[in-house]
Design an enzyme around this catalytic site. Structure first.
Site, PDB file in Angstrom:
ATOM      1  CB  SER A 275      24.401  36.853  36.449  1.00  0.00           C
ATOM      2  OG  SER A 275      23.604  37.217  37.550  1.00  0.00           O
TER       3      SER A 275
ATOM      4  CG  HIS B 161      24.074  34.044  39.066  1.00  0.00           C
ATOM      5  ND1 HIS B 161      24.889  35.156  38.998  1.00  0.00           N
ATOM      6  CD2 HIS B 161      24.909  32.986  39.280  1.00  0.00           C
ATOM      7  CE1 HIS B 161      26.144  34.793  39.179  1.00  0.00           C
ATOM      8  NE2 HIS B 161      26.184  33.478  39.339  1.00  0.00           N
TER       9      HIS B 161
ATOM     10  CG  ASP C 211      29.841  33.270  39.758  1.00  0.00           C
ATOM     11  OD1 ASP C 211      30.878  32.662  40.079  1.00  0.00           O
ATOM     12  OD2 ASP C 211      28.758  32.701  39.537  1.00  0.00           O
TER      13      ASP C 211
END
Length: 342
Positions: A151, A178, A277
């Site tokens: 991310s 992401h 995540d």
């Protein structure tokens, strides 16, 4: 297997000593009250592993582990009363981290778990090579897929890892990042140009993923493995399923599909990022026999996702970013690949 027990509680040392000495092949060569004495005992008669509490006087388990694991290359199982010190334990070089039971709760479940970890250490200790970080190199077990999740700060981190994999990397690489809608194609083009050793593509629904090619999830869509062909190549599915914890693509979605379809043949890397995540997916990969590498705090732009994976027990190993590619090559058994590292 020769063991040293380090704990400032004489009662705990006695419990561990009495139980472990009844196990086949286990020998307690020293039972000591702090980290300094554990190091002295290890210097006198090198153990196969050390089982140590973290909170001890004079020298705690973390400081002792830094020397035992990193300087003497002795596997260490660190224990603490809760999971809050799991990240610090891994950073110190511990091979394993366990929750320490109350004195009256050292039951069969605890010792079954401890024995499983000791047996794992013993099997790795029979391998002739060492990774220089306090644990033995994992023998090649037939990995067939590499999954990467990231991310915040991910593009730079992923580029560094990919560039280190050389020109003949033998596995398909699936990558969940992401990213803002509309920025995915630019990122793929940048990675493809930056990482001249590998081809980087935006993944498409229904395509077969090939070795040495990186397939990135499109923005705002999940990337999962639909099924695996007879040649071990994954067939990809691009999904519009709802976001998971407000995230699409979700690293967990990719990792779960890889864990389910590849089992012990799955290798995954979780890099820098905010939130949690990927932690659950890493844990599932480990539970299914696969292997996970998470980025060390020292090189993360944001340590959220790797920290969550460590805390949940989803990290097989923790490495700084500049060592991850080399470790991947060790795990896939790529001596031929190693020579092609750029």
């Amino acid at each position: 297997m020769k063991l040293i027990i380090a704990d400032d509680s004489a009662v705990v040392r006695a419990i561990l000593d009495q139980k472990l000495t009844k196990m086949d092949g286990m020998e307690i060569i020293a039972s000591v009250s702090n980290g300094r004495r554990a190091i002295d005992a290890a210097k006198g008669e090198r153990p196969d592993a050390v089982i140590s509490d973290i909170d001890m006087p004079e020298m705690d388990g973390l400081e002792a582990t830094k020397f035992l694991a990193k300087s003497m290359r002795i596997p260490v199982i660190l224990m603490a009363e809760d999971s809050s010190k799991a990240i610090a334990a891994k950073a110190a070089g511990a091979t394993e981290f366990m929750i320490k039971p109350r004195v009256n709760e050292y039951g069969n479940a605890f010792f079954d778990d401890l024995m499983e970890r000791l047996e794992s250490i013993a099997s790795l200790s029979n391998h002739p090579d060492s990774d220089g970080r306090g644990s033995k190199i994992r023998p090649f077990r037939g990995y067939r897929i590499l999954c990467i999740g990231a991310s915040t700060g991910g593009p730079t981190a992923v580029a560094e890892v990919l560039k280190g994999l050389g020109r003949n990397f033998p596995l398909p690489i699936l990558y969940a990042q992401h990213i803002e809608v509309g920025a995915d194609r630019n990122l793929v083009e940048w990675l493809d140009g930056t990482c001249g050793n590998l081809t980087v593509r935006l993944s498409r629904d229904g395509e077969e993923a090939l070795p040495g090619v990186v397939y990135m999830a499109p923005a705002d869509r999940h990337l999962v493995i639909d099924f695996v062909k007879g040649n071990s190549h994954p067939v990809l599915r691009i999904s519009d399923e709802p976001p998971e914890r407000f995230l699409r693509p979700a690293v967990n979605m990719l990792f779960r599909s890889a864990a389910r379809l590849y089992g012990k043949s799955c290798l995954a890397v979780l890099l820098t990022g905010m939130g949690r995540d990927g932690a659950e997916g890493c844990k599932l990969i480990r539970d299914n026999g696969g292997w996970t590498i998470v980025e060390d705090k020292s090189t993360c732009a944001v340590f959220g996702m790797p920290a969550a994976a460590i805390e949940l027990g989803g990290a097989s190993e923790v490495y700084p970013r500049d060592e991850i590619a080399s470790r991947i090559l060790d795990l896939v058994g790529g001596e031929g690949v190693r020579g092609a590292v750029v």
